[in-house]
Write an enzyme that holds these catalytic residues in place. Structure first.
Site, PDB file in Angstrom:
ATOM      1  CG  HIS A 269      -2.089   0.892   1.105  1.00 46.46           C
ATOM      2  ND1 HIS A 269      -2.039   2.236   1.382  1.00 46.46           N
ATOM      3  CD2 HIS A 269      -3.346   0.615   0.685  1.00 46.46           C
ATOM      4  CE1 HIS A 269      -3.236   2.745   1.132  1.00 46.46           C
ATOM      5  NE2 HIS A 269      -4.036   1.802   0.716  1.00 46.46           N
ATOM      6  CD  GLU A 328      -8.792  -3.915  -3.358  1.00 52.16           C
ATOM      7  OE1 GLU A 328      -9.839  -4.352  -2.845  1.00 52.16           O
ATOM      8  OE2 GLU A 328      -8.785  -3.049  -4.241  1.00 52.16           O
TER       9      GLU A 328
HETATM   10  N1  ACO Z   1       4.176  -7.538  -4.410  1.00 50.06           N
HETATM   11  C1  ACO Z   1       5.509  -7.510  -4.585  1.00 50.06           C
HETATM   12  N2  ACO Z   1       6.274  -6.429  -4.416  1.00 50.06           N
HETATM   13  C2  ACO Z   1       5.642  -5.294  -4.064  1.00 50.06           C
HETATM   14  C3  ACO Z   1       4.264  -5.249  -3.840  1.00 50.06           C
HETATM   15  C4  ACO Z   1       3.525  -6.410  -4.025  1.00 50.06           C
HETATM   16  N3  ACO Z   1       2.205  -6.453  -3.852  1.00 50.06           N
HETATM   17  N4  ACO Z   1       3.930  -3.981  -3.488  1.00 50.06           N
HETATM   18  C5  ACO Z   1       5.057  -3.267  -3.473  1.00 50.06           C
HETATM   19  N5  ACO Z   1       6.104  -4.066  -3.827  1.00 50.06           N
HETATM   20  C6  ACO Z   1       7.503  -3.700  -3.903  1.00 50.06           C
HETATM   21  C7  ACO Z   1       7.841  -3.010  -5.216  1.00 50.06           C
HETATM   22  O1  ACO Z   1       8.168  -3.936  -6.207  1.00 50.06           O
HETATM   23  C8  ACO Z   1       9.015  -2.160  -4.788  1.00 50.06           C
HETATM   24  O2  ACO Z   1      10.146  -2.994  -4.712  1.00 50.06           O
HETATM   25  P1  ACO Z   1      11.592  -2.458  -5.135  1.00 50.06           P
HETATM   26  O3  ACO Z   1      11.904  -1.410  -4.113  1.00 50.06           O
HETATM   27  O4  ACO Z   1      12.432  -3.671  -5.079  1.00 50.06           O
HETATM   28  O5  ACO Z   1      11.432  -1.893  -6.514  1.00 50.06           O
HETATM   29  C9  ACO Z   1       8.660  -1.759  -3.362  1.00 50.06           C
HETATM   30  O6  ACO Z   1       7.768  -2.751  -2.875  1.00 50.06           O
HETATM   31  C10 ACO Z   1       7.978  -0.401  -3.258  1.00 50.06           C
HETATM   32  O7  ACO Z   1       6.922  -0.385  -4.199  1.00 50.06           O
HETATM   33  P2  ACO Z   1       6.235   0.925  -4.762  1.00 50.06           P
HETATM   34  O8  ACO Z   1       5.824   0.656  -6.179  1.00 50.06           O
HETATM   35  O9  ACO Z   1       7.064   2.126  -4.494  1.00 50.06           O
HETATM   36  O10 ACO Z   1       5.002   1.016  -3.870  1.00 50.06           O
HETATM   37  P3  ACO Z   1       3.706   1.857  -4.162  1.00 50.06           P
HETATM   38  O11 ACO Z   1       3.424   2.655  -2.968  1.00 50.06           O
HETATM   39  O12 ACO Z   1       3.743   2.595  -5.447  1.00 50.06           O
HETATM   40  O13 ACO Z   1       2.687   0.650  -4.375  1.00 50.06           O
HETATM   41  C11 ACO Z   1       0.720  -0.526  -4.621  1.00 50.06           C
HETATM   42  C12 ACO Z   1       1.459   0.525  -3.812  1.00 50.06           C
HETATM   43  C13 ACO Z   1       0.516  -0.036  -6.054  1.00 50.06           C
HETATM   44  C14 ACO Z   1      -0.634  -0.771  -3.987  1.00 50.06           C
HETATM   45  C15 ACO Z   1       1.547  -1.845  -4.647  1.00 50.06           C
HETATM   46  O14 ACO Z   1       1.813  -2.279  -3.336  1.00 50.06           O
HETATM   47  C16 ACO Z   1       0.902  -2.934  -5.463  1.00 50.06           C
HETATM   48  O15 ACO Z   1       1.023  -2.949  -6.700  1.00 50.06           O
HETATM   49  N6  ACO Z   1       0.211  -3.905  -4.797  1.00 50.06           N
HETATM   50  C17 ACO Z   1      -0.436  -4.979  -5.498  1.00 50.06           C
HETATM   51  C18 ACO Z   1      -1.783  -4.531  -6.054  1.00 50.06           C
HETATM   52  C19 ACO Z   1      -2.812  -4.275  -4.987  1.00 50.06           C
HETATM   53  O16 ACO Z   1      -2.961  -5.069  -4.040  1.00 50.06           O
HETATM   54  N7  ACO Z   1      -3.540  -3.156  -5.147  1.00 50.06           N
HETATM   55  C20 ACO Z   1      -4.582  -2.736  -4.209  1.00 50.06           C
HETATM   56  C21 ACO Z   1      -4.088  -1.615  -3.359  1.00 50.06           C
HETATM   57  S1  ACO Z   1      -5.206  -1.246  -2.054  1.00 50.06           S
HETATM   58  C22 ACO Z   1      -6.298  -0.096  -2.706  1.00 50.06           C
HETATM   59  O17 ACO Z   1      -5.986   0.783  -3.433  1.00 50.06           O
HETATM   60  C23 ACO Z   1      -7.695  -0.214  -2.375  1.00 50.06           C
END
Ligand code: ACO
Length: 390
Positions: A269, A328
């Site tokens: 998140h 989710e």
């Molecule tokens: N699985 C694997 N790795 C992840 C995940 C995940 N679900 N979420 C974040 N990371 C990793 C990224 O790959 C990144 O790794 P790195 O530093 O090695 O490159 C690190 O964590 C930071 O990620 P960011 O992209 O900076 O995190 P951001 O704040 O943009 O992401 C997001 C938030 C988009 C929700 C992300 O966690 C994600 O894609 N999750 C999966 C999809 C999901 O569950 N979405 C629903 C969100 S809840 C809502 O909106 C209601």
């Protein structure tokens, strides 16, 4: 003459405060979610969706967080129940969009809801509150009618004697709703109604700030919610659980996904660094549904074990990133337990979140200033109009 340098660009607007709001607050470090002054744990399972709508709309307009009296709640229920019926043209759009994904059909149909606005020029707070009630009342009718159109069935008209969640299930299945399923859905909608300055809420506020109309703002918000980084994840969560099949395959499955550079849906998140408090509330709602004889106990039990495995593997593979369970993950289990299919999950999210979007639009309008940030130009300058080969 040199101009003053711009502040550094903040990619994704991370850490930027875009508005003062009374509607909800997210503390991602503490895992705290306040909705209209109440901790989510205080509201969930107690307050109905309509009660929370009342609180948020009134907070937005006059700053008071009072729960409605019984008479106010009855009046709101009656008013919203009377607004559920869709204009014929919207039913035509739903039929034409029967092969479109539910979120696309919802976006197209909501966009047409301005057509029977009795007074489109009325920009008063009372006029916009009526639009908030109309939109919130009609989103479930659209989703149910579209689902039936996909199944080759005629829509079932709304009933006025049922609360919103129970009426939705009635319109979907065309039979008396299961009270446990109606309660689980009501808890889900009340839980996801608002969540700080998320992408779809920001979209709604930006559109409202231009003094556009509420239908446009909600239509834009639906577009923002559709993406998998926002509201598009719970369907893939269920696909993931069904793909894993048995707990003993989970670790290898997760490692393989990460090795392919893919994200694990239902985890991570932008704001939370601890487990999303809504995950606990919705896990309980799914459990209650199973105890009442609905849902899939084996799937629920597997999910709780898969959650632990995913968290452990993420900790190993992405150390220090604090990627925890988000809303989710258990949304998928709640919605599955009441008989909904994965491709309906995002639109169900919209049916709850529309209460929050409309509250934010009312709040924006009550103290409006055009939302208009800057951009840092990094493109070329001084080019001459010379086309190659001419
Ligand atoms: N699985 C694997 N790795 C992840 C995940 C995940 N679900 N979420 C974040 N990371 C990793 C990224 O790959 C990144 O790794 P790195 O530093 O090695 O490159 C690190 O964590 C930071 O990620 P960011 O992209 O900076 O995190 P951001 O704040 O943009 O992401 C997001 C938030 C988009 C929700 C992300 O966690 C994600 O894609 N999750 C999966 C999809 C999901 O569950 N979405 C629903 C969100 S809840 C809502 O909106 C209601």
């Amino acid at each position: 003459m040199t101009t003053a340098p711009l502040p550094a660009t903040v990619k994704g607007l991370e850490g930027i405060v875009a508005a003062d709001t009374r509607i909800s607050h997210v503390d991602g470090e503490a895992g705290e979610l306040i909705i209209g002054g109440y901790a989510v744990e205080e509201l969930a399972g107690r307050a109905t969706f309509e009660e929370v709508c009342h609180v948020l709309w009134h907070l937005a307009m006059d700053g008071k967080a009072d729960l409605p009296t019984q008479a106010q709640l009855d009046a709101l229920r009656q008013e919203m129940a009377a607004l559920r019926t869709l204009p014929p043209l919207v039913l035509t759009i739903i039929k034409a969009a029967k092969d479109a994904p539910p979120m696309d059909a919802l976006r197209m149909s909501v966009a047409a809801l301005s057509l029977d606005d009795p007074n489109p020029k009325d920009e008063s707070m009372a006029g916009n509150l009526r639009r908030a009630k109309t939109l919130t009342a009609r989103v479930p009718t659209i989703i149910a009618a579209h689902d039936r159109a996909r199944r080759g069935l005629d829509p079932v008209g709304p009933r006025t004697d049922l609360p919103s969640a129970a009426n939705f299930l009635y319109m979907l299945h065309g039979k008396e709703p299961d009270p446990h399923a109606a309660r689980a859905l009501d808890t889900y909608w009340a839980t996801v109604i608002d969540h700080g300055m998320n992408a779809s809420t920001f979209t709604a506020r930006v559109i409202a700030s231009t003094q556009s109309d509420m239908v446009s703002a909600v239509t834009g918000a639906i577009g923002a919610l559709k993406g998998p980084a926002h509201g598009g994840a719970p369907g893939p969560v269920l696909d993931m659980l069904l793909g894993i099949q048995t707990v003993d395959r989970a670790e290898q499955w997760v490692r393989n996904e990460l090795a392919q550079g893919r994200r694990i849906m239902g985890f991570g998140h932008r704001v939370y660094r601890v487990r999303d408090p809504r995950a606990e509330v919705l896990s309980r709602a799914a459990r209650e549904m199973i105890e009442a004889g609905g849902g899939d106990k084996a799937l629920y039990d597997m999910a709780t074990q898969v959650e632990r495995i995913v968290l452990r593997v993420l900790e190993e593979e992405k150390p220090g990133r604090q990627i925890k369970t988000n809303v989710e993950f258990y949304t998928a289990l709640v919605l599955q337990s009441i008989g909904l299919r994965p491709d309906q999950f995002s639109s169900m999210f919209a049916a709850g979140r529309v209460g929050g979007w409309t509250a934010h639009i009312l709040e924006q309008l009550a103290n409006n200033r055009l939302i208009r940030p800057l951009s840092a130009y990094v493109g070329p300058r001084g080019l001459k109009y010379v086309v190659k080969g001419r």
